[in-house]
Design a protein around this motif. Structure first.
Motif, short mmCIF file in Angstrom:
data_model
loop_
_atom_site.label_atom_id
_atom_site.label_comp_id
_atom_site.label_asym_id
_atom_site.label_seq_id
_atom_site.Cartn_x
_atom_site.Cartn_y
_atom_site.Cartn_z
N PHE A 1 -4.41 -10.18 6.29
CA PHE A 1 -3.74 -9.56 5.15
C PHE A 1 -2.40 -10.22 4.78
O PHE A 1 -1.91 -10.04 3.68
CB PHE A 1 -3.53 -8.07 5.40
CG PHE A 1 -4.80 -7.29 5.43
CD1 PHE A 1 -5.41 -6.87 4.25
CD2 PHE A 1 -5.43 -6.98 6.64
CE1 PHE A 1 -6.60 -6.16 4.27
CE2 PHE A 1 -6.62 -6.26 6.67
CZ PHE A 1 -7.20 -5.86 5.47
N PRO B 1 0.79 -1.25 0.00
CA PRO B 1 0.00 0.00 0.00
C PRO B 1 0.82 1.29 0.00
O PRO B 1 0.23 2.36 0.17
CB PRO B 1 -0.80 -0.11 1.30
CG PRO B 1 0.10 -0.87 2.22
CD PRO B 1 0.83 -1.85 1.35
N TYR C 1 -6.06 2.11 3.26
CA TYR C 1 -5.31 0.99 3.84
C TYR C 1 -4.43 1.46 4.99
O TYR C 1 -4.40 0.86 6.07
CB TYR C 1 -4.44 0.31 2.77
CG TYR C 1 -3.81 -0.99 3.25
CD1 TYR C 1 -4.39 -2.22 2.94
CD2 TYR C 1 -2.67 -0.97 4.04
CE1 TYR C 1 -3.82 -3.40 3.40
CE2 TYR C 1 -2.10 -2.14 4.51
CZ TYR C 1 -2.68 -3.35 4.18
OH TYR C 1 -2.12 -4.52 4.65
N TYR D 1 -5.07 -8.49 11.95
CA TYR D 1 -4.55 -7.89 10.72
C TYR D 1 -3.62 -8.87 9.99
O TYR D 1 -3.77 -9.12 8.79
CB TYR D 1 -3.81 -6.59 11.05
CG TYR D 1 -2.98 -6.06 9.91
CD1 TYR D 1 -3.55 -5.30 8.89
CD2 TYR D 1 -1.60 -6.34 9.83
CE1 TYR D 1 -2.80 -4.84 7.83
CE2 TYR D 1 -0.83 -5.87 8.77
CZ TYR D 1 -1.43 -5.12 7.77
OH TYR D 1 -0.68 -4.68 6.71
N ASP E 1 -6.47 2.26 8.03
CA ASP E 1 -6.92 1.02 8.68
C ASP E 1 -5.76 0.36 9.42
O ASP E 1 -5.92 -0.13 10.54
CB ASP E 1 -7.47 0.03 7.64
CG ASP E 1 -8.81 0.48 7.08
OD1 ASP E 1 -9.42 1.40 7.66
OD2 ASP E 1 -9.24 -0.08 6.05
N TYR E 2 -4.61 0.36 8.77
CA TYR E 2 -3.42 -0.24 9.40
C TYR E 2 -3.14 0.42 10.75
O TYR E 2 -2.86 -0.26 11.74
CB TYR E 2 -2.21 -0.10 8.48
CG TYR E 2 -0.93 -0.62 9.10
CD1 TYR E 2 -0.59 -1.96 8.99
CD2 TYR E 2 -0.08 0.21 9.83
CE1 TYR E 2 0.58 -2.45 9.59
CE2 TYR E 2 1.07 -0.26 10.43
CZ TYR E 2 1.39 -1.59 10.30
OH TYR E 2 2.54 -2.08 10.90
N ARG F 1 -10.66 0.09 -5.39
CA ARG F 1 -9.63 0.77 -4.60
C ARG F 1 -8.35 0.94 -5.40
O ARG F 1 -7.75 2.02 -5.42
CB ARG F 1 -9.29 -0.05 -3.35
CG ARG F 1 -10.19 0.14 -2.18
CD ARG F 1 -9.66 1.17 -1.18
NE ARG F 1 -8.60 0.66 -0.31
CZ ARG F 1 -8.84 -0.07 0.78
NH1 ARG F 1 -10.07 -0.39 1.13
NH2 ARG F 1 -7.84 -0.48 1.53
N SER G 1 -3.35 -7.94 -2.99
CA SER G 1 -3.90 -6.73 -3.61
C SER G 1 -5.35 -6.93 -4.04
O SER G 1 -6.12 -5.97 -4.09
CB SER G 1 -3.02 -6.24 -4.77
OG SER G 1 -2.76 -7.27 -5.67
N ALA H 1 -7.97 -5.70 -1.58
CA ALA H 1 -8.33 -4.28 -1.67
C ALA H 1 -9.46 -4.09 -2.68
O ALA H 1 -10.30 -3.20 -2.51
CB ALA H 1 -7.12 -3.45 -2.06
N ASP I 1 -2.16 4.08 -0.59
CA ASP I 1 -3.59 3.86 -0.36
C ASP I 1 -3.95 4.43 1.02
O ASP I 1 -3.68 3.79 2.04
CB ASP I 1 -3.90 2.35 -0.42
CG ASP I 1 -5.39 2.08 -0.27
OD1 ASP I 1 -6.14 3.01 0.10
OD2 ASP I 1 -5.80 0.92 -0.51
#
Lengths: 254, 325
Positions: B288, B254, B267, B284, B270-271, B306, B299, B302, B264
């Motif tokens: 991911f 990202p 992303y 997480y 959110d991270y 996105r 990817s 996403a 992104d």
């Protein structure tokens, strides 16, 4: 005209930028101040980033110094090695102004952006120097952004990341550093300068609606307030440029 | 040093071959730009531990390696990702808990250390950091340095200018060279032999590559040698420095890759939320990183929309008017 303390800060710092300066800026409000300086009063100032981007055409606000927005239509996309060389090069270095921020500052403008507590077992860990220690070592003038709080304006730093005037007028020379140093500290309440003789911080300006006494109460060491004057509020033109040209999405002004 | 003509391999093989437990490594990029994220996730997925990472300002890649439990030691100048995390969250937590040994430098010092490694000299001089705790306070003790042949005996050394007053400098800081086992860098274009091209800012990637015994390149596009050699002025990385070439579209995602895609913001936001707590960070990683088998699957999580929204505009090289709130 209504304005926020953040807008006042950005404009107060922008006013410190002179035409022809090469302005090193970091992220956040320092980037905004550099953009505002260029658009308001210093059209021939050059914005450059430690990542190597020289004279970035900032159509949008970058959110980090490595944001692809800093790479657009530059004069040169150089490397980190190039960027730091520019700051100490004997022909360009004297024109570089650095804008920095930190978690703690002392009366001589030394900065901590590394830890609170012991270095070995810190209570709070921050990002660390990045290019700040380099900028503080090399450039002619630094402008420092701070939130004005007692725990941030301290007698003694927990860790000295970046050199200000060190321990006074001879400090930098004794350490082997060059001539320049901290020039102004811009906070959400006031602008501080440094005494010519002692290199100690003093109150230069307080923002409209703030009193020198209030500034003292938020500062963890004594500062001279005898020469302080009120900062002229942002002009409609300054505000318009800041809001419409520098941060229309309000990414930094909030 | 590797003159083979075809170094193309898949990422899991490249990581298996060149990244082992306890390796000294560096990764390319800067904060939220061109970090070799596909390789970072592959290292976490292969559960490689005990790495020693040298970083100037690798934000996202560094923080995920810390969070993935891959690092034992970290030499670093800056751990942040701009507005998304002024201090990288897993990094902050690991240092405060004492689960990661860290030693601080400045960006220029780290750059010069990589350059010294690339040049084959033991150190380079600078004035950066004189008078500060970066010189005074060591993260790695004297005893630890003595016991580890991979670490120099000193963190930094201050010396008098051996040329007297020449150059207007009385004192200098000597910064020791870095020699890594592997450097991992994501580039826009490479050919099968490893001749490679970075677009936009190169940061310190070229020095990092040349300071390393082995190099893994991931690339957005695998180009013909013919094409790469038509404009050699645009190339920075000579093929003989490179050991593995891996074609990974969105390999920096990202984080951003200039002229290909932006970072992104959704992303990264959110991270930052997942990273706050150990429990949520575990979730997480499960979703991911461990939950996918490669970067293409990652990817795809996403979604097309996105990825389309961060696609770089051809004029600017980034996604114009991207919602970054």
């Amino acid at each position: 005209m209504d304005y926020s303390p953040r807008e006042m800060m950005a404009i107060a710092a922008a006013r410190e930028i002179r035409d022809g300066d090469i302005v090193f800026c970091g992220t956040g409000i320092s980037m905004l101040a550099a953009m505002a300086g260029k658009h308001i009063s210093a059209p021939n100032s050059v914005i450059f980033f430690e990542t190597g981007a020289i004279d970035s055409q900032l159509e949008e606000v970058p959110l980090a110094v490595a944001d692809p927005r800093v790479m657009f239509r530059t004069s040169v996309n150089g490397s980190l090695a190039d960027a730091f060389a520019t700051m100490q090069n004997r022909f360009t270095g004297a024109h570089v102004v650095g804008i920095l921020g930190a978690a703690q500052i002392d009366r001589y403008g030394n900065l901590n952006s590394t830890v609170i507590g012991d270095y070995e077992k810190p209570a709070v860990r921050f990002s660390g120097s990045g290019g700040a220690a380099d900028v503080a070592s090399f450039v002619n003038r630094t402008i420092i952004f701070m939130q004005h709080e007692k725990r941030k304006f301290v007698q003694k730093l927990d860790y000295m990341t970046s050199a200000g005037w060190l321990d006074g007028p001879e400090g930098r020379k004794n350490a082997g550093l060059g001539g320049g140093g901290p020039w102004a500290v811009v906070t959400n309440m006031a602008v501080m300068g440094f005494e010519e003789e002692t290199k100690e911080m003093y109150l230069r300006e307080y923002y409209p609606g703030v009193t020198p006494r209030q500034v003292l109460d938020k500062t963890g060491f004594e500062i001279d307030i005898s020469r302080a004057r009120e900062t002229p509020p942002p002009t409609p033109r300054e505000l318009k440029i800041l809001r419409e040209q520098c941060d229309p999405q309000k990414l930094i002004l909030g | 040093m590797n003159t083979n003509s075809d170094k193309v391999m898949d990422l899991s093989e490249a990581v298996r071959r060149y990244v082992a437990e306890g390796c000294h490594i560096s990764i390319g990029g800067f904060t939220l730009n061109r970090n070799p994220m596909a390789a970072v996730y592959e290292i976490i997925r292969q559960r490689i531990k005990g790495l020693h990472l040298y970083a100037h300002s690798n934000g996202q890649g560094m923080d995920e390696l810390v969070g993935g439990g891959c690092l034992a030691k970290l030499e670093i100048a800056y751990g942040g990702t701009g507005r998304f995390a002024s201090t990288c969250i897993r990094f902050k937590k690991a240092v405060q808990e004492g689960s990661l040994q860290v030693e601080d430098y400045s960006n220029y010092q780290m750059t010069l250390r990589f350059l010294a490694g690339a040049m084959g000299v033991p150190f380079l001089p600078t004035r950066s950091g004189l008078g500060t705790d970066i010189i005074e306070k060591w993260g790695f003790s004297r005893e630890m340095r003595k016991a580890d042949p991979r670490l120099p005996d000193y963190k930094l050394r201050v010396v008098e200018n051996p040329f007297g007053s020449w150059g207007d400098a009385e004192k200098l800081v000597l910064v020791p060279a870095i020699h890594t086992d592997v450097a991992i860098v994501h580039v826009q274009k490479a050919d099968r032999q490893g001749t490679a091209r970075i677009e936009g800012l190169p940061f310190t990637d070229v020095e990092q590559i040349k300071a390393s015994k082995h190099v893994i390149l991931t690339c957005e596009e695998l180009a013909d040698t013919d094409e790469m050699r038509q404009n050699p002025d645009l190339n920075q990385i000579p093929f003989f420095c490179v050991d593995a070439v891996v074609h990974v579209p969105f390999g920096a995602y990202p984080t951003a890759c200039y002229r290909y895609y932006d970072y992104d913001p959704a992303y990264l936001s959110d991270y930052s939320k997942y990273a706050q707590k150990d429990e949520s960070f575990k979730t997480y990683l499960e979703k991911f990183v461990y939950g996918v088998s490669n970067h293409r699957e990652f990817s795809e999580l996403a979604g097309k929309e996105r990825l389309q929204s961060i696609k770089a505009d051809p004029r600017t090289g980034y996604a114009v008017n991207l919602d970054r709130r």
